[in-house]
Design an enzyme around this catalytic site. Structure first.
Site, PDB file in Angstrom:
ATOM      1  CE  LYS A   1     -11.052  -7.847 -12.051  1.00  0.00           C
ATOM      2  NZ  LYS A   1     -10.210  -6.892 -12.773  1.00  0.00           N
ATOM      3  CG  ASP A   2      -9.584  -9.070  -5.076  1.00  0.00           C
ATOM      4  OD1 ASP A   2      -9.338  -9.172  -6.297  1.00  0.00           O
ATOM      5  OD2 ASP A   2      -8.850  -8.461  -4.279  1.00  0.00           O
TER       6      ASP A   2
ATOM      7  CG  HIS B   1      -2.118  -1.002   0.921  1.00  0.00           C
ATOM      8  ND1 HIS B   1      -3.334  -0.914   1.525  1.00  0.00           N
ATOM      9  CD2 HIS B   1      -2.203  -2.064   0.093  1.00  0.00           C
ATOM     10  CE1 HIS B   1      -4.124  -1.882   1.088  1.00  0.00           C
ATOM     11  NE2 HIS B   1      -3.447  -2.606   0.235  1.00  0.00           N
TER      12      HIS B   1
ATOM     13  CD  GLU C   1       1.607 -33.536   0.275  1.00  0.00           C
ATOM     14  OE1 GLU C   1       0.562 -32.994   0.574  1.00  0.00           O
ATOM     15  OE2 GLU C   1       1.658 -34.678  -0.244  1.00  0.00           O
TER      16      GLU C   1
ATOM     17  CB  SER D   1      -1.748  -2.647  -6.960  1.00  0.00           C
ATOM     18  OG  SER D   1      -2.241  -2.951  -5.683  1.00  0.00           O
TER      19      SER D   1
END
Lengths: 253, 189, 422
Positions: free
Chosen positions: C244-245, C216, C288, C220
């Site tokens: 949107k997220d 921040h 994994e 972004s």
């Protein structure tokens, strides 16, 4: 950028497939038709009950199932009274009592299935050095799952000419390495099914594999039923979210 | 933060008011409501996982064989993590318990309502004062002034029906839910 | 009030708190009005998706920890008790086990998005480095979590990975003994792994907060890789990006649910349903899937210490990536040559992953070696050189320019307008 996402996601899946194919040791395990397969499949309770009979009369003479409480049988459609009777048919070691000694008592549904041998060393000693594996999770602990169990139980045959069996070993075309301490135990009519089903080797292998799938995952049916609901809910929610997003962003252009 | 940017208040070039707005508000409301339902439904497994599990519930009712308990003897069995006192009462103890004038008791209860068969008294062996386990099960234990149980923590005396007679405890020893399966076998819980 | 924060909130309770502890102002600033480049695509949602996965992992992990017993004698059985007897225990455990994989999927996409769009370049170096630290902490947490069920893969995975440290001369063996708390992986190891597995997610959470704080400050990045010039280039985070997220999160949850409910053991290994046996090693020890590329690098080097160093080096290069890439242009959109190599790297990572799952012999060993060579070549040689040699495409003047396709006007509501707290 969808390409990037697709590539990475499918790669993640492909890697899983790679690992599975590798671990099966090169022997192809034929897939069977299981009523419990697929999104909507559920455990065939009749088959599982027959499978329990096979486990009880044949498998349990050597194999333990020590993680499974007897009350779990409610999941294959047995009534509380039937389960109570089944439990009472087992002798459980309990104690120590006031005299400091272990004693035998009839089982209750809360007990786990008793093991045929007091410990692993005793099991080995009684089985020519080979440890009969615990069956509680066997359907999840083998590559191929119930398909492998079925293939293994029906896969005993005479060794090919170029194979020399080690003493006490038996030939199984699906067992990794093919030489296995367990003999071919399923014989036609090895059990007498209460519901009149003919006890062929294939039938018994199918039934006991169904039962072992159930005990390895007693919540299998509940899991899938919940999954259908959850995914339907999420799809509806995703649709609403998408509409909301479109509505909001439409004000931007 | 409620007073800050409200979704419908931000950048909507369409005409304010009218059908567009109400349909939009409905959409936002529906999405929010469905989301809230989803979160609430997802929370339940987490909460329920802390409730007693199937193995605990399977032991929530147990059967007790009374045959080995001779008259005058007591046994203690564990049920739901608590001590349960089972006393095979003598005729003298039964008579004492019945003779009491219930009007004089702190927690008035007739002996008849505390037993199903007079010779068998079944109690949760936890003092109603502050949760200690009273003495009186073993022959060598003090039984208090009323031939029942005596709590060593703060001196509560219980009689041969498990009723509080003296000391700080407010209530009689509780009777657990049980049923006779036959003459010598009970099921607790 | 002469002292303290001057709060502009109306609600008296909020105002009272906010003027003493301006948490509402902070939240408003960071999550309501935070200007987000309006051209970000759905790849930018994977940060939020990863954050949601972290929260799911902590929540499921907490209730699982209430039922789990970290003792070698009963750990395996206690996990089975969760699966069989605890109310919804099977659901919580499958959510947790598959959640780890989903978390890594989200984070890998997040990392590759950063690589493609140059999100690691100035001024976002610390943001990127914090991300790599989070990645490392996730690897540690996932590794220790995998040990807890105390199955065969748990035990042998723990044995193999802790033995990596024995490669270091002189200090190696004492370190391994110290890690184990004994002379093999045993009860003390399981106990400390449980303690650390419980602790590390909260460390990750703290790192995520720092990661977000650093984000921040710089703002972004976006698919064009150019800075936002003003309000016409951005939208307020809430509601535009939150919605949107969230849409992306719900779509991701569908994939997650498909694994949890219909193939919960797909990404696990059957051997982990066999209780740990220190005397029998499984035929193939496979970590994994999310560790496989690094595992391939480890095995590609024929020297023990060399392999360990190469594996750690594969992550170490990520720390210095902002200085290895000499190009001033962020987004691959404007780097025609590097864009090709980005895809080569992505495929290289997949090939390494596949080779990591295969036996380390024959053709797979060769492929792993080629893959490893390319991996280091890409970061250590290609990136520094390409930045100097490559001729980037012309950059657009601003974010809104290509969005508006050279004409039109900015809709009144589109701008990140000054905060309306009134």
């Amino acid at each position: 950028m969808r390409a990037l996402k697709t590539v990475i996601l499918s790669a993640a899946l492909a890697l899983g497939i790679g690992g599975t194919a590798l671990a099966s040791g090169g022997v192809h395990i034929p897939a069977q038709d299981w009523p419990h397969a697929g999104v909507f499949g559920t455990i065939d309770k009749q088959a599982a009950q027959r499978g329990f009979q096979v486990y009880k009369e044949i498998c349990s003479t050597c194999h333990s199932m020590h993680l499974v409480p007897i009350r779990t049988l409610a999941g294959i459609g047995l009534t509380p009274d039937q389960i109570k009777d089944i439990a009472a048919g087992y002798e459980m070691t309990d104690g120590p009592n006031d005299a400091g000694e272990m004693f035998q008592r009839p089982g209750v549904p809360a007990d786990r299935f008793p093991s045929p041998f007091p410990n692993n060393n005793a099991a080995r000693a009684a089985n020519g050095g080979a440890l009969p594996p615990d069956l509680s999770l066997i359907a999840k602990a083998r590559v191929g799952g119930e398909d492998y169990l079925y293939a293994f139980l029906t896969g005993f045959e005479d060794p090919p000419a170029d194979v020399t069996l080690m003493p006490g070993m038996n030939y199984n075309k699906y067992f990794p390495g093919h030489q296995v301490g367990m003999p071919n135990i399923l014989m036609p009519d090895g059990v007498t099914y209460a519901d009149g089903t003919k006890a062929t080797v294939e039938q018994m292998a199918h039934d006991v594999s169904t039962f072992l799938t159930f005990v390895a995952e007693p919540h299998l049916d509940a899991r899938k039923q919940m999954g259908v609901k959850v995914i339907l809910f999420l799809i509806v929610f995703a649709g609403l979210m998408y509409a909301t997003k479109r509505q909001l962003w439409s004000g931007l252009h | 933060m409620a007073q800050t940017t409200h979704p419908s208040g931000t950048g909507a070039p369409t005409a304010p008011g009218g059908e567009g707005t109400s349909r939009r508000d409905f959409l936002y409301l529906a999405t929010g409501a469905v989301g809230a339902v989803g979160v609430a439904a997802a929370a339940w497994p987490f909460v329920d996982s802390m409730n007693p599990a199937a193995d605990t519930l399977a032991l929530a009712s147990i059967e007790v064989d009374l045959a080995p308990v001779a008259e005058g003897q007591s046994i203690t069995v564990t049920w739901r993590g608590k001590p349960i006192f089972v006393r095979h009462r003598t005729a003298k103890e039964i008579d004492e318990a019945k003779a009491v004038n219930t009007a004089e008791l702190r927690d008035p209860q007739k002996d008849e309502v505390r037993v199903q068969k007079p010779e068998w008294l079944v109690l949760i062996g936890i003092c109603t004062h502050l949760g200690c386990v009273p003495l009186g099960q073993k022959p060598t234990d003090p039984r208090g002034d009323f031939d029942g149980w005596f709590c060593p923590c703060h001196g509560s005396h219980y009689d041969s029906s498990g009723r509080i007679r003296k000391g700080p405890a407010p209530l009689n020893l509780a009777v657990p839910p049980y049923a006779f399966l036959n003459d010598s076998r009970i099921k607790l819980g | 009030m002469s002292q303290g924060h001057t709060s502009t909130f109306k609600n008296p309770v909020v105002k009272w708190i906010d003027s003493r502890l301006p948490i509402f102002t902070m939240m408003h600033h960071e999550y309501n009005e935070y200007p987000m480049p309006r051209n970000v695509n759905y790849l930018w949602a994977f940060g939020a998706i990863a954050a949601v996965m972290l929260i799911i992992m902590i929540a499921t992990g907490l209730v699982l920890a209430m039922q789990y017993a970290a003792n070698t004698a009963i750990a395996f059985d206690s996990v089975e008790r969760i699966m069989r007897d605890v109310n919804y225990g099977w659901l919580l455990r499958y959510l947790h086990a598959n959640g780890a994989s989903m978390f890594f999927i989200a984070v890998y996409i997040h990392i590759f998005r950063g690589l493609y769009y140059g999100s690691y370049k100035a001024p976002r170096e610390i943001l990127w480095i914090l991300g790599v630290v989070i990645f490392l902490a996730m690897m540690g947490t996932a590794f220790m979590g995998y040990v807890l069920p105390w199955g065969q893969m748990s035990f042998w995975g723990a044995t193999v990975i802790t033995n990596l440290f024995s490669a270091f001369p002189i200090v190696g063996d004492p370190i391994v003994t110290w890690l184990w708390g004994g002379f093999s992986v045993d009860n003390p190891t399981l106990n400390r792994f449980f303690a650390l597995h419980f602790l590390l997610p909260f460390v990750i959470l703290a790192l995520v907060i720092l990661h977000t704080a650093a984000l921040h400050i710089c703002g972004s990045n976006n698919p064009l890789g150019i800075d936002a010039k003003g309000p016409q280039d951005t939208v307020p985070f809430n509601p535009y990006v939150t919605v949107k997220d969230l849409f992306a999160v719900v779509c991701f949850l569908i994939l997650y649910a498909a694994f949890v409910f219909f193939m919960p053991n797909y990404m696990g290994h059957p051997d982990n349903y066999i209780p740990a046996n220190p005397l029998v090693t499984p035929a193939h020890i496979v970590p994994e899937w999310y560790f496989l590329p690094f595992y391939a690098i480890l095995r590609a080097i024929p020297d023990k210490l060399g392999g360990v160093l190469a594996m750690f080096g594969a992550i170490a290069v990520l720390f210095v990536l902002p200085w290895l890439d000499t190009s001033k242009v962020r987004s691959c959109k404007f780097r025609p040559i590097y864009r090709q190599f980005f895809w080569v790297l992505a495929i290289d990572a997949l090939v390494l992953g596949y080779a990591g799952a295969m036996p380390a012999e024959g053709i797979w060993l060769l492929i792993a070696r080629i893959g490893t060579t390319y991996y280091f070549f890409h970061f250590l040689i290609l990136l520094p050189l390409l930045g100097k040699l490559e001729r980037p495409l012309p950059l657009p003047a601003s974010i809104s320019e290509p969005v508006l396709k050279g004409g039109g006007h900015v809709a009144a509501g589109a701008t990140a307008k000054p905060m309306e707290k009134a």
